[in-house]
Structures are given as structure tokens and as C-alpha cells.
Design a protein around this motif. Sequence first.
Motif, short mmCIF file in Angstrom:
data_model
loop_
_atom_site.label_atom_id
_atom_site.label_comp_id
_atom_site.label_asym_id
_atom_site.label_seq_id
_atom_site.Cartn_x
_atom_site.Cartn_y
_atom_site.Cartn_z
N UNK A 284 -2.32 6.74 -10.30
CA UNK A 284 -3.48 7.12 -11.10
C UNK A 284 -3.30 6.82 -12.59
N UNK A 285 -2.05 6.61 -13.02
CA UNK A 285 -1.75 6.35 -14.44
C UNK A 285 -1.60 4.87 -14.75
N UNK A 286 -1.70 4.01 -13.75
CA UNK A 286 -1.43 2.58 -13.95
C UNK A 286 -2.52 1.74 -13.28
N UNK A 287 -3.71 1.78 -13.83
CA UNK A 287 -4.85 1.07 -13.24
C UNK A 287 -4.65 -0.44 -13.18
N UNK A 288 -3.81 -1.00 -14.06
CA UNK A 288 -3.57 -2.44 -14.01
C UNK A 288 -2.64 -2.83 -12.86
N UNK A 289 -1.95 -1.84 -12.30
CA UNK A 289 -1.00 -2.10 -11.21
C UNK A 289 -1.52 -1.67 -9.85
N UNK A 290 -2.40 -0.67 -9.82
CA UNK A 290 -2.84 -0.07 -8.56
C UNK A 290 -4.35 0.05 -8.48
N UNK A 291 -4.88 -0.17 -7.28
CA UNK A 291 -6.30 0.03 -7.01
C UNK A 291 -6.43 1.07 -5.90
N UNK A 292 -7.26 2.05 -6.11
CA UNK A 292 -7.47 3.08 -5.09
C UNK A 292 -8.22 2.47 -3.92
N UNK A 293 -7.76 2.75 -2.69
CA UNK A 293 -8.36 2.19 -1.48
C UNK A 293 -9.08 3.24 -0.69
N UNK B 4 0.85 -1.19 0.00
CA UNK B 4 0.00 0.00 0.00
C UNK B 4 0.88 1.24 0.00
N UNK B 5 0.47 2.23 -0.78
CA UNK B 5 1.19 3.49 -0.89
C UNK B 5 0.19 4.63 -0.89
N UNK B 6 0.71 5.82 -0.70
CA UNK B 6 -0.09 7.04 -0.84
C UNK B 6 0.50 7.87 -1.97
N UNK B 7 -0.37 8.51 -2.71
CA UNK B 7 0.06 9.37 -3.80
C UNK B 7 -0.90 10.54 -3.87
N UNK B 8 -0.40 11.75 -3.75
CA UNK B 8 -1.16 13.01 -3.69
C UNK B 8 -2.39 12.90 -2.77
N UNK B 9 -2.15 12.32 -1.58
CA UNK B 9 -3.20 12.26 -0.57
C UNK B 9 -4.17 11.12 -0.70
N UNK B 10 -4.02 10.28 -1.71
CA UNK B 10 -4.91 9.14 -1.90
C UNK B 10 -4.12 7.85 -1.67
N UNK B 11 -4.81 6.83 -1.17
CA UNK B 11 -4.17 5.56 -0.87
C UNK B 11 -4.47 4.54 -1.97
N UNK B 12 -3.46 3.70 -2.27
CA UNK B 12 -3.56 2.69 -3.33
C UNK B 12 -2.99 1.38 -2.83
#
Length: 65
Positions: A56-65, A33-41
Motif C-alpha cells: 500500500x506504500x509503494x504504488x510504483x511497485x505494486x498494483x492491487x488485484x 503476486x502477494x497478499x498483504x493485510x488480506x488484500x492481493x497485489x
Amino acid sequence: MSGACGTTTTTEPPGGGTYPAWASGTAYAVGSRVSYVGLDYQCLQAHTSIAGGEPPNAASLWERR
């Protein structure tokens, strides 16, 4: 006389969420899990991150949580 002579400024990847900030050149395992510009993925596929592959640019790699 005062000034900023010799001052070094570093720029860190944007984080601001609950988890460590996403960073280019980092190996991520499924479930990381990571955070990017205040959102968690959450990582969906194991990979090593690259510039341009931000969550946000790699939907196949990351899911917003």
C-alpha cells in the motif's frame, strides 16, 4: 505448575489473501503476486522489498488485484 517458560513467539508479515504474504528482504519479479493485510497485489517492477515498501506504500511497485 505450568507456564510458557521457553516459549518463543514469532511475528509473520500480514497476509490473509489468496497469495503468499508479502515479506521484507524478498526479491520479487514482475508479475509476482502477494497478499498483504488480506488484500492481493501484483508486482509492477522487479525489486527486492524493504521495510516501509509494503504494497500500500509503494504504488510504483505494486498494483492491487
